[in-house]
Design an enzyme around this catalytic site. Structure first.
Site, PDB file in Angstrom:
ATOM      1  N   MET A  47      36.718  -6.185 -26.574  1.00 22.52           N
ATOM      2  CA  MET A  47      36.204  -6.798 -27.691  1.00 22.52           C
ATOM      3  C   MET A  47      36.905  -6.663 -28.805  1.00 22.52           C
ATOM      4  O   MET A  47      36.693  -7.340 -30.144  1.00 22.52           O
ATOM      5  CB  MET A  47      34.832  -6.327 -28.050  1.00 22.52           C
ATOM      6  CG  MET A  47      33.718  -6.510 -26.952  1.00 22.52           C
ATOM      7  SD  MET A  47      32.143  -6.218 -27.386  1.00 22.52           S
ATOM      8  CE  MET A  47      31.889  -4.673 -28.478  1.00 22.52           C
ATOM      9  N   GLY A  48      38.260  -6.738 -28.769  1.00 23.47           N
ATOM     10  CA  GLY A  48      39.249  -6.585 -29.671  1.00 23.47           C
ATOM     11  C   GLY A  48      39.191  -5.386 -30.739  1.00 23.47           C
ATOM     12  O   GLY A  48      38.813  -4.340 -30.442  1.00 23.47           O
TER      13      GLY A  48
ATOM     14  N   GLY B  45      43.389   3.444 -27.148  1.00 22.50           N
ATOM     15  CA  GLY B  45      42.598   3.846 -26.002  1.00 22.50           C
ATOM     16  C   GLY B  45      42.577   2.154 -25.129  1.00 22.50           C
ATOM     17  O   GLY B  45      43.065   2.322 -23.974  1.00 22.50           O
ATOM     18  N   HIS B  46      42.610   1.224 -25.718  1.00 20.49           N
ATOM     19  CA  HIS B  46      42.913  -0.225 -25.088  1.00 20.49           C
ATOM     20  C   HIS B  46      44.429  -0.164 -24.446  1.00 20.49           C
ATOM     21  O   HIS B  46      44.520  -0.780 -23.445  1.00 20.49           O
ATOM     22  CB  HIS B  46      42.527  -1.246 -26.073  1.00 20.49           C
ATOM     23  CG  HIS B  46      41.265  -1.451 -26.650  1.00 20.49           C
ATOM     24  ND1 HIS B  46      40.655  -1.111 -27.845  1.00 20.49           N
ATOM     25  CD2 HIS B  46      39.955  -1.867 -25.969  1.00 20.49           C
ATOM     26  CE1 HIS B  46      39.543  -1.406 -28.168  1.00 20.49           C
ATOM     27  NE2 HIS B  46      39.049  -1.572 -26.948  1.00 20.49           N
TER      28      HIS B  46
ATOM     29  N   LYS C 205      35.885   6.604 -21.953  1.00 17.07           N
ATOM     30  CA  LYS C 205      34.953   6.814 -23.282  1.00 17.07           C
ATOM     31  C   LYS C 205      33.409   6.376 -23.222  1.00 17.07           C
ATOM     32  O   LYS C 205      32.526   6.914 -23.402  1.00 17.07           O
ATOM     33  CB  LYS C 205      35.798   6.220 -24.411  1.00 17.07           C
ATOM     34  CG  LYS C 205      34.869   5.655 -25.523  1.00 17.07           C
ATOM     35  CD  LYS C 205      34.826   6.765 -26.616  1.00 17.07           C
ATOM     36  CE  LYS C 205      33.965   6.169 -27.684  1.00 17.07           C
ATOM     37  NZ  LYS C 205      33.363   5.145 -27.865  1.00 17.07           N
ATOM     38  N   ASP C 206      33.467   5.120 -22.578  1.00 14.62           N
ATOM     39  CA  ASP C 206      32.011   4.327 -22.286  1.00 14.62           C
ATOM     40  C   ASP C 206      31.431   4.951 -20.746  1.00 14.62           C
ATOM     41  O   ASP C 206      31.674   4.126 -20.101  1.00 14.62           O
ATOM     42  CB  ASP C 206      32.072   2.975 -22.467  1.00 14.62           C
ATOM     43  CG  ASP C 206      32.417   2.558 -23.859  1.00 14.62           C
ATOM     44  OD1 ASP C 206      31.788   2.786 -24.899  1.00 14.62           O
ATOM     45  OD2 ASP C 206      33.710   2.191 -24.086  1.00 14.62           O
TER      46      ASP C 206
ATOM     47  N   SER D 138      36.726   1.331 -31.994  1.00 14.80           N
ATOM     48  CA  SER D 138      36.883   0.251 -32.793  1.00 14.80           C
ATOM     49  C   SER D 138      35.906   0.753 -33.939  1.00 14.80           C
ATOM     50  O   SER D 138      36.038   0.179 -35.077  1.00 14.80           O
ATOM     51  CB  SER D 138      36.475  -1.101 -32.351  1.00 14.80           C
ATOM     52  OG  SER D 138      37.367  -1.220 -31.172  1.00 14.80           O
ATOM     53  N   ARG D 139      34.673   1.502 -33.613  1.00 15.30           N
ATOM     54  CA  ARG D 139      33.731   1.505 -34.701  1.00 15.30           C
ATOM     55  C   ARG D 139      33.885   2.671 -35.705  1.00 15.30           C
ATOM     56  O   ARG D 139      33.259   2.955 -36.391  1.00 15.30           O
ATOM     57  CB  ARG D 139      32.381   1.721 -33.924  1.00 15.30           C
ATOM     58  CG  ARG D 139      31.574   0.670 -33.420  1.00 15.30           C
ATOM     59  CD  ARG D 139      30.293   0.791 -32.849  1.00 15.30           C
ATOM     60  NE  ARG D 139      29.622  -0.382 -32.559  1.00 15.30           N
ATOM     61  CZ  ARG D 139      29.367  -0.801 -31.303  1.00 15.30           C
ATOM     62  NH1 ARG D 139      29.947  -0.191 -30.496  1.00 15.30           N
ATOM     63  NH2 ARG D 139      28.705  -2.192 -31.142  1.00 15.30           N
TER      64      ARG D 139
HETATM   65  O1  PAF Z   1      33.689  -1.951 -23.686  1.00 18.93           O
HETATM   66  C1  PAF Z   1      33.716  -3.122 -24.010  1.00 18.93           C
HETATM   67  O2  PAF Z   1      34.576  -3.329 -25.038  1.00 18.93           O
HETATM   68  C2  PAF Z   1      32.842  -4.223 -23.777  1.00 18.93           C
HETATM   69  O3  PAF Z   1      31.680  -3.688 -23.629  1.00 18.93           O
HETATM   70  C3  PAF Z   1      33.235  -5.291 -22.501  1.00 18.93           C
HETATM   71  C4  PAF Z   1      33.525  -4.431 -21.262  1.00 18.93           C
HETATM   72  C5  PAF Z   1      34.441  -5.890 -23.146  1.00 18.93           C
HETATM   73  C6  PAF Z   1      32.197  -6.209 -22.441  1.00 18.93           C
HETATM   74  O4  PAF Z   1      32.128  -7.096 -23.351  1.00 18.93           O
END
Ligand code: PAF
Length: 281
Positions: free
Chosen positions: A29-30, A35-36, A150-151, A187-188
């Site tokens: 989600m940008g 981590g990304h 993380k999620d 990001s939060r």
């Molecule tokens: O983890 C995220 O950033 C979002 O939940 C995802 C997997 C891109 C779906 O919108």
């Protein structure tokens, strides 16, 4: 790096790929952080082509959640992806992804794994996630999709989605990246005030405390959870949403912890909600 904003443009770009070329996909989600970037690096290492998506998906936000204030910085994200040799960035608008007349009719509805923990506190959240991830997988058609640990519940829900609906992608889960003080990158985290930022690592240290009890032989999950609560109670600004010791695939709560169980927690610090988890090994 090619930036494409429409599904048609993406399909055109993809038609240049050979049939046997592997494609690694990093959905985001940008407002990218390390981590990304770990996901992108891993995708780069393992595939001929790397695609990342940036889409702040409205269907996974509840009515009172932070959709409008969710942090965004496209030019920084673009630079980071370029630096890490992403080949295609898919950056669609909400209209491109959800063109049908509102309210939308068709969703992908996840099952029990999505009803617990995050799902219980954020009704509809995972339905939004499984819907957008299904759409992205249909468009991108990746060989492998890269997700962050993380999620942890999102990982479990997406793995079920992929297996139940026969998506042909493989899922690779990449370990959580942390700040030097242990706070999981998110990001939060930018929402935290400087005082809250100092307190935020308590979340991870509380999980580590339970983990160290487990390593000493404690498997009673009530005792593990109590140790987390005790640790978090050290700061009165922290409000606990949940503490869980669950099976990491089904998210079912356990009485006895064992290898592969996931200890997770969600807390509020002011208006910021933080989540984190540890998998017992
Ligand atoms: O983890 C995220 O950033 C979002 O939940 C995802 C997997 C891109 C779906 O919108």
């Amino acid at each position: 790096m090619l930036i494409v904003k429409t599904i048609q443009e993406f399909m055109n770009a993809k038609s240049d790929l050979g049939r046997k070329d592997t494609l690694g996909f990093v959905p985001t989600m940008g407002y990218l952080h390390d981590g990304h970037i770990e996901l992108v690096k891993r995708a780069r290492k393992e595939n001929k082509f790397v695609v990342a998506s940036i889409f702040v998906n409205p269907t996974q936000f509840g009515e009172n959640e932070d959709l409008s204030s969710y942090p965004r910085d496209f030019s920084r994200d673009k630079k980071l992806l370029e630096q890490h040799e992403c080949d295609i960035l898919f950056y669609p608008s909400a209209k491109e992804m959800y063109p049908s007349v509102q309210p939308m009719e068709t969703f992908v509805v996840p099952g029990k794994t999505a009803e617990r923990l995050e799902g219980q506190l954020r009704p509809g959240h995972f339905r939004g996630v499984t819907t957008i991830v299904s759409k992205l997988l249909n468009i991108v058609g990746p060989t492998t999709t890269y997700l962050g640990q993380k999620d942890g519940q999102q990982v479990a829900v997406i793995k079920k989605l992929v297996s139940d609906l026969n998506f042909s992608t493989k899922i690779v889960v990449v370990p959580t990246v942390r700040e030097p003080d242990g706070l999981a990158l998110s990001s939060r985290n930018t929402y935290l005030t400087s005082v809250q930022r100092k307190k935020a690592p308590y979340l991870y240290s509380s999980l580590l405390e339970a983990f160290s009890l487990y390593k000493k032989g404690e498997t009673n999950t009530n005792i593990l959870k109590e140790s987390i609560i005790k640790h978090l109670k050290n700061d009165e600004e922290i409000r606990v949403d949940y503490i869980s010791v669950a099976d990491s695939n089904s998210l079912e709560e356990l009485d006895i912890a064992s290898k592969g169980s996931m200890i997770s927690a969600a807390i509020w610090l002011g208006n910021t909600r933080l989540i984190d988890n540890i998998i017992l090994d």
